[in-house]
Design a protein around this motif. Sequence first.
Motif, mmCIF file in Angstrom:
data_model
loop_
_atom_site.group_PDB
_atom_site.id
_atom_site.type_symbol
_atom_site.label_atom_id
_atom_site.label_comp_id
_atom_site.label_asym_id
_atom_site.label_seq_id
_atom_site.Cartn_x
_atom_site.Cartn_y
_atom_site.Cartn_z
ATOM 1 N N GLY A 15 0.815 -1.208 0.000
ATOM 2 C CA GLY A 15 0.000 0.000 0.000
ATOM 3 C C GLY A 15 0.850 1.260 0.000
ATOM 4 N N LEU A 16 0.184 2.380 0.045
ATOM 5 C CA LEU A 16 0.845 3.678 -0.034
ATOM 6 C C LEU A 16 1.849 3.895 1.105
ATOM 7 C CD1 LEU A 16 1.099 6.413 -1.424
ATOM 8 C CD2 LEU A 16 -0.810 7.214 -0.033
ATOM 9 N N VAL A 17 1.472 3.564 2.328
ATOM 10 C CA VAL A 17 2.374 3.787 3.468
ATOM 11 C C VAL A 17 3.646 2.954 3.324
ATOM 12 C CG1 VAL A 17 2.639 3.475 5.964
ATOM 13 C CG2 VAL A 17 0.549 4.492 5.049
ATOM 14 N N SER A 18 3.501 1.695 2.951
ATOM 15 C CA SER A 18 4.678 0.837 2.764
ATOM 16 C C SER A 18 5.571 1.356 1.656
ATOM 17 C CB SER A 18 4.245 -0.593 2.453
ATOM 18 O OG SER A 18 3.564 -1.157 3.540
ATOM 19 N N ARG A 19 4.956 1.791 0.559
ATOM 20 C CA ARG A 19 5.741 2.328 -0.550
ATOM 21 C C ARG A 19 6.458 3.614 -0.150
ATOM 22 N NH1 ARG A 19 0.934 1.305 -3.648
ATOM 23 N NH2 ARG A 19 0.795 3.545 -4.025
ATOM 24 N N MET A 20 5.795 4.464 0.622
ATOM 25 C CA MET A 20 6.429 5.712 1.069
ATOM 26 C C MET A 20 7.610 5.422 1.987
ATOM 27 S SD MET A 20 3.034 8.084 1.561
ATOM 28 C CE MET A 20 3.867 9.252 2.586
ATOM 29 N N CYS A 21 7.441 4.496 2.915
ATOM 30 C CA CYS A 21 8.551 4.127 3.803
ATOM 31 C C CYS A 21 9.720 3.580 2.989
ATOM 32 C CB CYS A 21 8.095 3.087 4.831
ATOM 33 S SG CYS A 21 7.038 3.729 6.132
ATOM 34 N N VAL A 79 14.739 7.314 12.623
ATOM 35 C CA VAL A 79 13.555 6.459 12.614
ATOM 36 C C VAL A 79 12.496 7.095 11.721
ATOM 37 C CG1 VAL A 79 11.706 5.492 14.040
ATOM 38 C CG2 VAL A 79 14.031 5.607 14.948
ATOM 39 N N VAL A 80 11.872 6.267 10.909
ATOM 40 C CA VAL A 80 10.752 6.681 10.068
ATOM 41 C C VAL A 80 9.529 5.948 10.587
ATOM 42 C CG1 VAL A 80 9.796 6.672 7.734
ATOM 43 C CG2 VAL A 80 12.270 6.970 8.084
ATOM 44 N N LEU A 81 8.454 6.686 10.840
ATOM 45 C CA LEU A 81 7.200 6.084 11.292
ATOM 46 C C LEU A 81 6.155 6.318 10.219
ATOM 47 C CD1 LEU A 81 7.264 7.422 14.950
ATOM 48 C CD2 LEU A 81 7.872 5.121 14.187
ATOM 49 N N GLY A 82 5.583 5.237 9.724
ATOM 50 C CA GLY A 82 4.575 5.346 8.681
ATOM 51 C C GLY A 82 3.278 4.706 9.121
ATOM 52 N N SER A 83 2.186 5.434 8.952
ATOM 53 C CA SER A 83 0.882 4.900 9.333
ATOM 54 C C SER A 83 -0.199 5.507 8.455
ATOM 55 C CB SER A 83 0.578 5.240 10.794
ATOM 56 O OG SER A 83 -0.731 4.826 11.142
ATOM 57 N N PRO A 84 -1.184 4.697 8.095
ATOM 58 C CA PRO A 84 -2.359 5.294 7.466
ATOM 59 C C PRO A 84 -3.117 6.104 8.516
ATOM 60 C CG PRO A 84 -2.697 2.941 7.827
ATOM 61 C CD PRO A 84 -1.296 3.248 8.225
ATOM 62 N N VAL A 85 -3.986 6.962 8.064
ATOM 63 C CA VAL A 85 -4.811 7.746 8.979
ATOM 64 C C VAL A 85 -6.206 7.135 8.995
ATOM 65 C CG1 VAL A 85 -5.808 10.017 9.459
ATOM 66 C CG2 VAL A 85 -3.477 9.825 8.560
ATOM 67 N N TYR A 86 -6.612 6.676 10.157
ATOM 68 C CA TYR A 86 -7.940 6.112 10.343
ATOM 69 C C TYR A 86 -8.692 6.967 11.347
ATOM 70 C CZ TYR A 86 -5.992 1.850 8.227
ATOM 71 O OH TYR A 86 -5.389 0.944 7.391
ATOM 72 N N VAL A 87 -9.813 7.509 10.960
ATOM 73 C CA VAL A 87 -10.666 8.344 11.819
ATOM 74 C C VAL A 87 -9.829 9.451 12.467
ATOM 75 C CG1 VAL A 87 -12.509 8.307 13.542
ATOM 76 C CG2 VAL A 87 -11.983 6.230 12.286
ATOM 77 N N GLY A 88 -8.953 10.066 11.668
ATOM 78 C CA GLY A 88 -8.160 11.195 12.135
ATOM 79 C C GLY A 88 -6.998 10.841 13.036
ATOM 80 N N SER A 89 -6.600 9.575 13.082
ATOM 81 C CA SER A 89 -5.503 9.178 13.955
ATOM 82 C C SER A 89 -4.675 8.079 13.277
ATOM 83 C CB SER A 89 -6.055 8.674 15.296
ATOM 84 O OG SER A 89 -5.000 8.435 16.199
ATOM 85 N N MET A 90 -3.581 7.703 13.925
ATOM 86 C CA MET A 90 -2.733 6.628 13.416
ATOM 87 C C MET A 90 -3.459 5.292 13.526
ATOM 88 S SD MET A 90 -0.039 6.268 16.580
ATOM 89 C CE MET A 90 -0.111 7.943 17.185
#
Length: 102
Positions: A15-21, A79-90
């Motif tokens: 997904g997008l987060v994995s690709r961005m990381c 450190v790189v932290l990648g997360s999708p945003v679900y309901v306005g949060s990580m």
Amino acid sequence: MVNVVAFGGTARRDGLVSRMCSRVLEGAADAGASTELVNLYDHEIEHCIGCWSCYREGTCFHDDDFEALFTKLRDADAVVLGSPVYVGSMSGLMKTFFDRHN
């Protein structure tokens, strides 16, 4: 050598987060860093129950993958932290990872 670790808090490996990381890590590798992508979805991380054993004993009572992941985090220069945003949060995966830091 600089050590860069990315923690991905998503279940979507492509997904997008994995690709961005991965792209951030590619740039770090091109600059000469050693890199690692850790997908939190691939690891067992129990939820914190607020028992405070981490403070009293110096370690959590859960027998899971968190201590090994925390060692990677602690030993990293960046450190790189990648997360999708679900309901306005990580994501829940990332939130559980954050909650376990003592």
